[in-house]
Design an enzyme around this catalytic site. Sequence first.
Site, PDB file in Angstrom:
ATOM      1  N   TYR A 257       9.377  77.361  51.831  1.00  0.00           N
ATOM      2  CA  TYR A 257       8.706  76.679  50.865  1.00  0.00           C
ATOM      3  C   TYR A 257       8.847  75.217  50.584  1.00  0.00           C
ATOM      4  O   TYR A 257       9.811  74.651  51.326  1.00  0.00           O
ATOM      5  CB  TYR A 257       8.751  77.117  49.393  1.00  0.00           C
ATOM      6  CG  TYR A 257      10.324  77.255  48.956  1.00  0.00           C
ATOM      7  CD1 TYR A 257      10.869  76.156  48.272  1.00  0.00           C
ATOM      8  CD2 TYR A 257      10.945  78.477  49.007  1.00  0.00           C
ATOM      9  CE1 TYR A 257      12.091  76.372  47.920  1.00  0.00           C
ATOM     10  CE2 TYR A 257      12.372  78.781  48.727  1.00  0.00           C
ATOM     11  CZ  TYR A 257      13.251  77.515  48.005  1.00  0.00           C
ATOM     12  OH  TYR A 257      14.276  77.349  48.139  1.00  0.00           O
ATOM     13  N   HIS A 305      13.210  74.350  54.267  1.00  0.00           N
ATOM     14  CA  HIS A 305      12.310  73.267  54.081  1.00  0.00           C
ATOM     15  C   HIS A 305      11.734  72.826  55.447  1.00  0.00           C
ATOM     16  O   HIS A 305      12.244  72.730  56.448  1.00  0.00           O
ATOM     17  CB  HIS A 305      12.719  72.158  53.495  1.00  0.00           C
ATOM     18  CG  HIS A 305      13.202  72.216  52.224  1.00  0.00           C
ATOM     19  ND1 HIS A 305      14.079  71.474  51.383  1.00  0.00           N
ATOM     20  CD2 HIS A 305      12.870  73.436  51.344  1.00  0.00           C
ATOM     21  CE1 HIS A 305      14.308  71.984  50.143  1.00  0.00           C
ATOM     22  NE2 HIS A 305      13.486  72.906  50.138  1.00  0.00           N
TER      23      HIS A 305
END
Length: 329
Positions: A257, A305
């Site tokens: 995410y 990330h």
Amino acid sequence: MQWCKYLKVILVLLCATIFTLTIYKVPLGHFKVLVNNSVVERLFHEEPCACMERCLAASDDKWFAEHFRKDVPPVLSLNNSVLPDHIFNWWQSLQSTKSKANYSQVIKELFSVIPEEEWYRDAGPSRCRTCAVVGNSGNLLGSHYGPVIDQHDFVFRMNKATVQGYEKDVGSRTTHRVMYPESATHLDNNTHLVLLPFKTIDIQWITSALTDGSIKRTRFKVIDKLQANKDKVMVMHPAFMHYVHNTWLHIKSQRSYPSTGFLVLIYALHICDEVNVFGFGANDKGTWHHYFEKTPKSLKRTGRHSGGIELQTLLELHERRLIHLYTGW
Ligand SMILES: *[C@@H]1O[C@H](CO)[C@@H](O)[C@H](O)[C@H]1NC(C)=O
Ligand SMILES: *[C@@H]1O[C@H](CO)[C@@H](O)[C@H](O)[C@H]1NC(C)=O
Ligand SMILES: *[C@@H]1O[C@H](CO)[C@@H](O)[C@H](O)[C@H]1NC(C)=O
Ligand SMILES: *[C@@H]1O[C@H](CO)[C@@H](O)[C@H](O)[C@H]1NC(C)=O
């Protein structure tokens, strides 16, 4: 018959005068009534914001138009909280927990504590909202950006970013602090809290942290009672997080995410007219660290990330003059 001619002339003059007065003396408000409304609508929306330098809504950039979806709600409200299955499943997969709470019940409880408000849907020709998105990069050190950052209408900061002692470089105002339960910090009464929820218990946590403090653990031990003005709390919409992940970053893999910084950046694009970005990326020596760490360690990019794509997208936004990126060097 002579007086009749005079009367005609007088009438014509009178009509001409009235006509002229009508054309030139009607106030703008009345003018709107006289001409076709849809024409007026268009005229009045050609200037979609009042900023001098940049107006995000006025951008005719094709690349931007392909990514920017105005219809995705940035924050939760009671009305917009229902999630389509594929988004709900994506969201639930981000950080697994044992909790099997009923999402719609959790939302109901949330809005019995925080206000149900339509935040920042006030874009228009008379608004110029300037926003500073302040990341935590060490490239802020020695930048002297403080006064520039403080001039913005909104100043976004993230997680535990310290201001005290760094005002010269990072500014002193914070209008919005964006955090998740595990990164939470106490706020003063004037600062908005924007919660990033990565799982259902995160939403339960904010409800609890503003009331009885019954939740003491999410993934880790968390602050149970948070000092914050509950009238200024908002919760980022899981569908918005999904949109940032999918549409802005084109990430296919599950269980990854966007970073806090990138979510805040796109949030700012949605609620501001002009966005300036500070404290993102490496310093001039190529190291990544937080400006408030006493002994900077170079941080490895975390696997979850998408640091590379995020930075590329940030630079793309800058190159297309949609934002301005202050690199600190
Ligand atoms: C106003 O103009 C639009 C297009 O410019 C047209 O579709 C509409 O029918 C017009 N309305 C009236 C009342 O003339
Ligand atoms: C939510 O929806 C209801 C009914 O559609 C409406 O009356 C209410 O104003 C909406 N609330 C907000 C905050 O938009
Ligand atoms: C979840 O809560 C709502 C009411 O808030 C209720 O209508 C629904 O049946 C519940 N769902 C489950 C699976 O318990
Ligand atoms: C904080 O602000 C709220 C209104 O949003 C007010 O009711 C409350 O008294 C304030 N608290 C303090 C400590 O100033």
